[in-house]
Design an enzyme around this catalytic site. Structure first.
Site, PDB file in Angstrom:
ATOM      1  N   HIS A 130      27.055  28.751  37.779  1.00  6.64           N
ATOM      2  CA  HIS A 130      27.715  29.519  38.834  1.00  6.64           C
ATOM      3  C   HIS A 130      27.160  29.180  40.206  1.00  6.64           C
ATOM      4  O   HIS A 130      26.092  28.566  40.333  1.00  6.64           O
ATOM      5  CB  HIS A 130      27.588  31.023  38.567  1.00  6.64           C
ATOM      6  N   CYS A 146      20.576  31.436  34.069  1.00  3.80           N
ATOM      7  CA  CYS A 146      21.779  30.651  34.333  1.00  3.80           C
ATOM      8  C   CYS A 146      21.439  29.341  35.039  1.00  3.80           C
ATOM      9  O   CYS A 146      20.291  29.083  35.397  1.00  3.80           O
ATOM     10  CB  CYS A 146      22.737  31.456  35.204  1.00  3.80           C
TER      11      CYS A 146
END
Length: 171
Positions: A130, A146
């Site tokens: 992301h 992440c």
């Protein structure tokens, strides 16, 4: 290097290789490098356990693509756009927020017992590729598990890969 135990990569297959050691993400087509991006993986290092805050290793796939029509800097909470666009005033107002911006490529593990099912499930851990604030340092570990990218880079990658794209994350 691709894990020899993995299914073979076809010469035309588009896939993603993430290196925790180099803090980069490479978009590949077969054995050819198409594009390289700087990233930030987990501050806590590599690991697969739920709640660890680590970046999971092994083979994954892009399970879902979220945010394709959102502007750069769009803020996501619970995989939904909030209607906000990230800026410093928002950062000051919400200093504890783990900023998920622009696009989400939600990953799902492909290796039962390693990164899929039970206490080691990448998808249930909500591990994404992301966007992040421009002020976030890339090229060194810093995320909560992440894979963070610059907003322009994640938007570019988002357009280049379909759902189902294989992703290998290695040390």
């Amino acid at each position: 290097m691709v894990d020899p135990a993995s299914p073979p990569i076809g010469p035309d297959e588009v896939w993603i290789r993430v290196s925790i050691a180099r803090q980069d993400l490479c978009l590949q087509q077969g054995s050819e490098l198409r594009k390289k991006y700087l990233v930030s993986t987990a501050r806590a290092g590599p690991g697969e356990l739920n709640g660890s805050g680590c970046t999971p290793r092994g083979w994954h796939q892009v399970r879902a693509k979220i945010g394709g029509h959102e502007p750069l800097g769009a803020v996501f909470v619970g995989r939904r756009p909030t209607g906000e666009i990230y800026d410093e005033a928002l950062a000051v107002r919400y200093p504890q927020r783990d900023w998920i911006l622009t696009r989400i490529l939600w990953l799902s593990g492909l290796e039962p017992g390693r990164n899929r099912l039970g206490e080691r499930d990448t998808m249930r851990r909500y591990i994404y590729i992301h966007g992040c604030p421009d002020s976030a340092e890339l090229g060194q570990p810093g995320s909560h598990g992440c894979i963070r990218m610059r907003n322009e880079d994640v938007a570019d990658l988002f357009e280049r890969v379909p759902v189902g794209t294989r992703v290998v994350i290695s040390e």
